[in-house]
Enzyme design. Sequence first.
Site, PDB file in Angstrom:
ATOM      1  N   ASP A   1      49.940  48.913  49.715  1.00  0.00           N
ATOM      2  CA  ASP A   1      49.340  47.911  50.620  1.00  0.00           C
ATOM      3  C   ASP A   1      47.751  48.426  50.931  1.00  0.00           C
ATOM      4  O   ASP A   1      47.371  49.582  50.772  1.00  0.00           O
ATOM      5  CB  ASP A   1      49.799  48.050  51.919  1.00  0.00           C
ATOM      6  CG  ASP A   1      51.270  47.461  51.909  1.00  0.00           C
ATOM      7  OD1 ASP A   1      51.767  46.529  51.002  1.00  0.00           O
ATOM      8  OD2 ASP A   1      52.014  47.629  52.845  1.00  0.00           O
ATOM      9  N   ARG A   2      46.903  47.449  51.356  1.00  0.00           N
ATOM     10  CA  ARG A   2      45.639  47.501  51.422  1.00  0.00           C
ATOM     11  C   ARG A   2      45.250  48.791  52.175  1.00  0.00           C
ATOM     12  O   ARG A   2      44.320  49.463  52.154  1.00  0.00           O
ATOM     13  CB  ARG A   2      44.804  46.170  52.116  1.00  0.00           C
ATOM     14  CG  ARG A   2      43.338  46.438  52.212  1.00  0.00           C
ATOM     15  CD  ARG A   2      42.928  45.086  52.687  1.00  0.00           C
ATOM     16  NE  ARG A   2      41.476  45.102  53.082  1.00  0.00           N
ATOM     17  CZ  ARG A   2      40.301  44.870  52.206  1.00  0.00           C
ATOM     18  NH1 ARG A   2      40.660  44.900  50.816  1.00  0.00           N
ATOM     19  NH2 ARG A   2      39.111  45.246  52.669  1.00  0.00           N
TER      20      ARG A   2
END
Length: 295
Positions: free
Chosen positions: A134-135
């Site tokens: 995820d970011r």
Amino acid sequence: MTPFTLTYTVKREELLREALRSWGISKRTLAAVKYGGGRICVNGQEQTVRHVLEVGDSVSVEFPNEERSAGLIAEEGDLRIIYEDAALLVVDKRAGQNTIPSREHPVGSLANEAAHHFIEKSIPGTIHVVTRLDRDTSGLVCIAKNRHIHHMLSEQQKAKVMERRYEAVAHGRLIDEQLTIIAPIGRKDTSIIEREVRDGGQYAETRVKRLGGNKDFSHLQLELKTGRTHQIRVHLAHIGHPLVGDDLYGGKRTTIARQALHCTELRFIHPVTFEEIQLTSPLRNDMQQLLQTKE
């Protein structure tokens, strides 16, 4: 650019087609080799897959060079390389960085920076992300340099041979020192981003070990046995211990500006040498400071 080539020594008499299958070369990869500019040679002579191999023959598979997608912009950046060879690249992603570009973030991703690295090093392939983060999750990301290596590593993921471990800081004190969370995950009806534990979702399994903490938080080690979107975040929220900083799933951002989650370890069998590879990454400063502040 010199094409990526693998060489095998024949152990028994069989058709070349059968040998290629036993070496993990998929039908899709074989089609790309046959029709995309690659070559298959036996003892230096190009042969068809109907060729009968003899013990001791040397088979070389020359994979066609792959072109980078037009939408993947090569961009110089702070690429932290942990491991690299002709087949794969493992990097340490920073928090706040996409693994791959999106419509909202066409540049600045790990893949953008890796594409620039490929050009600089004249690597004849493109970016095949094996393990995506995820970011706002930091840590180790594995990238295959061609479709065959990607296929081989993906098969390891399916067979649960590839292991990924994370460290996290979650709200509240986890009572059990160790537990396994098995709960199906699916997309929430009211969101295109958010996931939840729900009937009809995909099977998801996360193993959890408490490393430390106090009454307010738990320092956890987590091992993914499946790779569902937001799996760790959803599972911890489901048991009442959302990640610190993960405001999408109930965490608070008063002590850290992102979800406190870091991929600390990757373990897999190298798809070419078949040696076990174990790579580690220390926690980033913000998580270390969070633990020091809390403990």
